[in-house]
Design an enzyme around this catalytic site. Structure first.
Site, short mmCIF file in Angstrom:
data_model
loop_
_atom_site.label_atom_id
_atom_site.label_comp_id
_atom_site.label_asym_id
_atom_site.label_seq_id
_atom_site.Cartn_x
_atom_site.Cartn_y
_atom_site.Cartn_z
N ARG A 131 -4.23 -19.97 -29.98
CA ARG A 131 -5.20 -21.06 -29.80
C ARG A 131 -4.87 -22.25 -30.69
NH1 ARG A 131 -10.95 -17.75 -29.00
NH2 ARG A 131 -10.65 -17.41 -26.77
N LYS A 143 -15.05 -3.44 -13.34
CA LYS A 143 -16.32 -3.38 -12.62
C LYS A 143 -16.57 -4.59 -11.72
CE LYS A 143 -18.69 -0.51 -16.04
NZ LYS A 143 -19.88 -0.40 -16.92
N GLY A 162 -8.75 -12.85 -20.86
CA GLY A 162 -8.09 -12.10 -21.94
C GLY A 162 -7.18 -10.98 -21.46
N GLY A 177 -14.64 -16.68 -20.95
CA GLY A 177 -15.87 -16.98 -20.22
C GLY A 177 -15.79 -18.26 -19.42
#
Length: 396
Positions: free
Chosen positions: A38, A195, A352, A375
């Site tokens: 980052r 999921k 990620g 996110g």
């Protein structure tokens, strides 16, 4: 896409105070940064502004101190690592003050302490935004990864200062526009992960945007179950099979082809290198679990990618951290990388697990663009408007 201003539009910044939102929320161990990915992403923006004579004031958060001072969330330990990747001196400022900033030499780079120590940051307090804006002459957002948050340092400041996208933000927005905003068709989306429940909104949005939806990981088991396949003791959200059916029906209406595996790799235990079988999905035994897509399905998916001009990828196809259940992810990622190398495919990936999987496959270097955002990348894939990005558009 609505226009946004970039560093090319700033003009002369010599002597000006640039408030730059960056993402310094890096992994640490024993007081040292363990992954500087980052930090390196912001080098072009910081260097360009500093070399042009701006006083570069970096705004960032670290962890979740929830509006209180907690020493373990200080940005001070990140400063030496940032100085290393920049190859120049970086100062640290606990509290910004007009006097201290005025004393800085042109070209200085300063990390200001964790924005989330102030309760007004996450509340996007207009009063705080006005105060912080008073320390700058212009604002640059270079942190796509936090732009899904309407915080003071991502959204509030744009109401008070001329606002621009930094080089990392600019690259991200252009790549995302090429992937889903205004892509070359046919478009494929590869969506994996454990999921369905975590990616419902992503799947519902994608079927209206792409030509091919490739579903892998544990979530593929839920779709297989929805089609009447007995998945044994595989990870499966049986309570979401009706939702899976609804997504499949929506895909049909949108003329989006959904690709589910028809051969799979199964084992009786989830462990490294256990005894495995490769079977048709209808031949999974009651005591077996699906842990990867089979080679025939991977070959068919590779053929799909060869017909496409664009692919957007989020999530692995199998339990890639545990061999041999990384085989499908590695093989398809290498196909996408090869197609990108030869110029026939635009490949954009993010999230990620995705970054780790593509690095593992040795495919990262050849993808058109890989987002390190988590996110924010998912919310973009859901079709949501990101507050930090919207603010840049509006300020333009």
């Amino acid at each position: 896409m609505t226009a946004f201003r970039t560093l090319d539009d700033i003009g002369d910044v010599a002597g000006k105070r640039a408030l730059v939102r960056v993402d310094l929320n890096v992994p640490m161990a024993d007081g040292a940064v363990t992954d500087d990915t980052r930090l390196r992403a912001h080098v072009p923006t910081i260097t360009e502004l500093s070399d042009a004579g701006a006083k570069v004031l970096l705004l960032a958060h670290f962890g979740r101190p929830k509006g209180e001072y907690k020493p373990e969330f200080s940005l001070r330990p990140v400063v030496p690592a940032l100085a290393d990747v920049l190859g120049r001196d970086v100062k640290f400022m606990e509290r910004p003050s007009g006097e201290a900033i005025a004393d800085l030499a042109d070209g200085s780079v300063v990390v200001i302490e964790n924005t989330r120590y102030a309760p007004g940051e996450e509340k996007n307090d207009p009063g705080m935004a006005k105060v912080i804006a008073g320390f700058g002459d212009l604002y640059v957002n270079d942190a796509f990864s936090v732009s899904h948050r309407a915080h003071m340092s991502t959204e509030g400041l744009t109401h008070h200062l001329p606002s621009f996208a930094g080089r990392a933000m600019e690259a991200e927005l252009k790549a995302l526009e090429a992937a889903l905003g205004n892509p070359e068709h046919p478009v494929a989306a590869v969506v994996g992960g454990a999921k369905v429940s975590t990616k419902l909104a992503v799947l519902e949005h994608l079927v209206t945007k792409v030509d091919h939806l490739i579903i892998g990981g544990g979530m593929a088991n839920t779709f297989l179950a929805a089609r009447g396949v007995d998945v044994g003791k595989s990870l499966c959200e049986h309570d979401l099979t009706d939702t899976a059916v609804a997504i499949l029906e929506a895909a049909d209406r949108a003329e989006c082809t959904v690709h589910l595996p028809y051969d799979v790799v199964v084992a009786k235990e989830f462990a490294a290198n256990p005894p495995t079988r490769t079977v048709n999905v209808h031949d999974v035994a009651a005591d077996e679990m699906i842990l990867d897509i089979g080679p025939a399905a991977v070959e068919a998916l590779a053929d799909v990618l060869k017909t496409c001009r664009t692919v957007v990828w989020n999530g692995p196809l199998g339990a890639f951290e545990t061999p041999p259940f990384d085989a499908a992810t590695v093989a398809l990622a290498q196909t996408a990388a090869a197609l990108t190398r030869e110029g026939s495919l635009v490949s954009v990936a993010g999230g990620g697990d995705t970054v780790a999987a593509l690095n593992h496959a040795g495919a990262s270097e050849d993808f058109t663009f890989i987002s390190t955002a988590g996110g924010a990348f998912l919310e973009w894939m859901e079709g949501k408007e990101l507050p930090g990005v919207k603010a840049l558009h509006q300020s333009a």
